[in-house]
Design an enzyme around this catalytic site. Structure first.
Site, PDB file in Angstrom:
ATOM      1  N   LYS A 151       9.295   9.023  -2.670  1.00 55.16           N
ATOM      2  CA  LYS A 151       9.504   7.719  -2.033  1.00 55.16           C
ATOM      3  C   LYS A 151       9.577   6.669  -3.132  1.00 55.16           C
ATOM      4  O   LYS A 151       8.602   6.415  -3.834  1.00 55.16           O
ATOM      5  CB  LYS A 151       8.375   7.383  -1.061  1.00 55.16           C
ATOM      6  CG  LYS A 151       8.545   5.992  -0.469  1.00 55.16           C
ATOM      7  CD  LYS A 151       7.441   5.565   0.446  1.00 55.16           C
ATOM      8  CE  LYS A 151       7.490   4.050   0.618  1.00 55.16           C
ATOM      9  NZ  LYS A 151       6.479   3.541   1.531  1.00 55.16           N
TER      10      LYS A 151
ATOM     11  N   GLY B 258       2.594  -3.510   5.979  1.00 56.69           N
ATOM     12  CA  GLY B 258       1.252  -3.817   6.472  1.00 56.69           C
ATOM     13  C   GLY B 258       1.170  -5.020   7.380  1.00 56.69           C
ATOM     14  O   GLY B 258       0.087  -5.409   7.812  1.00 56.69           O
TER      15      GLY B 258
ATOM     16  N   ALA C  56       7.814   0.695   7.116  1.00 52.19           N
ATOM     17  CA  ALA C  56       7.008  -0.524   7.037  1.00 52.19           C
ATOM     18  C   ALA C  56       7.233  -1.503   8.189  1.00 52.19           C
ATOM     19  O   ALA C  56       8.364  -1.721   8.615  1.00 52.19           O
ATOM     20  CB  ALA C  56       7.232  -1.281   5.723  1.00 52.19           C
ATOM     21  N   GLY C  57       6.117  -2.060   8.640  1.00 52.27           N
ATOM     22  CA  GLY C  57       6.151  -3.149   9.606  1.00 52.27           C
ATOM     23  C   GLY C  57       5.804  -2.790  11.038  1.00 52.27           C
ATOM     24  O   GLY C  57       5.462  -3.662  11.834  1.00 52.27           O
TER      25      GLY C  57
ATOM     26  N   ASN D 134       1.967   3.652   8.030  1.00 50.02           N
ATOM     27  CA  ASN D 134       0.657   3.803   7.401  1.00 50.02           C
ATOM     28  C   ASN D 134      -0.370   2.861   8.041  1.00 50.02           C
ATOM     29  O   ASN D 134      -1.223   3.269   8.827  1.00 50.02           O
ATOM     30  CB  ASN D 134       0.751   3.579   5.892  1.00 50.02           C
ATOM     31  CG  ASN D 134      -0.521   3.962   5.140  1.00 50.02           C
ATOM     32  OD1 ASN D 134      -0.510   4.167   3.944  1.00 50.02           O
ATOM     33  ND2 ASN D 134      -1.659   4.109   5.787  1.00 50.02           N
ATOM     34  N   THR D 135      -0.239   1.565   7.745  1.00 49.33           N
ATOM     35  CA  THR D 135      -1.276   0.608   8.154  1.00 49.33           C
ATOM     36  C   THR D 135      -1.539   0.597   9.661  1.00 49.33           C
ATOM     37  O   THR D 135      -2.690   0.494  10.082  1.00 49.33           O
ATOM     38  CB  THR D 135      -0.873  -0.816   7.696  1.00 49.33           C
ATOM     39  OG1 THR D 135      -0.557  -0.759   6.312  1.00 49.33           O
ATOM     40  CG2 THR D 135      -2.005  -1.802   7.894  1.00 49.33           C
TER      41      THR D 135
END
Lengths: 264, 67
Positions: A106, A167, A193-194, A215-216
């Site tokens: 990545k 995040g 992301a997001g 992830n987050t």
């Protein structure tokens, strides 16, 4: 089930690799390694992202004891790299780690500390070098169709536009650009992301993208394992809804019960 | 001799120590450790025959949580 869509064999192809799960999860920000392990397992993901960092000699626990290397494909990231040179070096270093069983990486080259938006110029530069080095390069990028095409032309077998800042949990801020990217390139599109919650994941998949990296939203949830399960189902539901074809939106009602044979 | 490892100075008694020996002395797994010596990446095949010198700067890396 429709005859022309084999939903049971709907696989995600990234370069020469095939996956049945369309959800990739990160391993950062979990309250502890046990929660991380339980969450990534609950997510049903086959690919997990990790960072490459100096070993902390004072650490009591080793992350590796919580990751089943036979079950997951580990994807090294270049988080924290601000230049193409640093990103390339990080991944060349990662290549010396046998825990990475594939050449998938990545690639992220950050351009701004506050937004963590990528530096397009450095990103393309790094992608070209890494493709030449034989890596399967998965670039985290802005939701920019022109850039997506350039990265495809550079040899990336997948592009990974952001939905919103890393995040942030803001969800998909420009669904139209994501749709245009999907049209602009012939390689798979993974939104990275997001995503904030399950409905974001579902709506993103309904756009027709090939996968999502989260992830987050999982690690930071009150119950990460519960959110991992929700994301797993949301990605599946969104994909199936996309393949099945949603009805067109209409301004007025259209009765779903037939009028024929009405008594009163 | 003094060697910088992951940002800290370590005094190494043995004057001829290979990267492989150092990794093992730190109780690290060779399979999950990658090495940069003076910012240059050292391939795994060279851990055994690469000897450390005074004031060398070593980075011992592995995987860490990340998104």
């Amino acid at each position: 089930m429709s005859e022309n869509i084999n939903k049971d064999k709907d696989v995600l192809k990234i370069g020469k690799y095939f996956f049945s799960s369309r959800l990739i999860v990160g391993t950062g920000k979990y309250p502890d390694f046990k929660t991380m392990k339980d969450s990534i397992e609950a997510s049903g993901s086959e690919i997990i992202t990790v960072a490459v960092r100096r070993i902390d000699f004072s650490a009591k626990e080793n992350m590796l004891s919580y990751v089943d290397l036979d079950r997951f494909t580990l994807l090294p990231n270049t988080a924290g790299c601000y230049t193409a040179d640093d990103a390339v070096k990080t991944l060349l270093l990662a290549r010396e780690l046998p825990v990475f069983k594939t050449d998938m990486v990545k690639l992220e080259v950050i351009g701004d500390e506050k937004t963590l938006y990528p530096d397009n110029e450095e990103l393309i530069k790094a992608a070209r070098i890494l493709v030449k080095e034989g890596f399967t390069v998965m670039p985290y990028m802005m939701d920019d169709p022109v850039l997506a095409k350039k990265l495809e032309d550079a040899g990336c077998p997948v592009v990974m536009p952001l939905a919103s800042p890393i995040g942030s949990g803001l969800g998909i801020r420009n669904p139209y650009n994501i749709k245009i990217i999907k049209e602009a390139v012939s390689v798979p599109v993974i939104v990275d992301a997001g995503v904030g919650t399950a409905s974001d994941a579902c709506k993103t998949m309904e756009l027709g993208v090939d996968g999502i990296l989260i992830n987050t939203a999982i690690a930071g949830a009150k119950d990460p394992v519960g959110m991992a399960l929700a994301m797993k189902d949301a990605v599946k539901a969104g994909r199936l809804a996309y393949l099945s074809g949603r009805i067109p939106m209409k301004l007025y009602a259209q009765a779903s019960t037939q009028m024929e044979g009405i008594v009163f | 001799m003094n060697v910088e490892i992951n940002g800290s100075i370590f005094e190494i008694e043995n004057e001829t120590v290979s990267i492989e020996k150092l990794i093992l002395n730190f109780n690290l797994d060779l399979k999950s450790t990658a090495v940069a010596l003076n910012r240059e990446i050292i391939p795994k095949s060279r851990y055994k025959d690469t000897m450390l010198c005074e004031n060398d700067c070593l980075d011992l890396v592995s995987i860490a949580p990340g998104g």
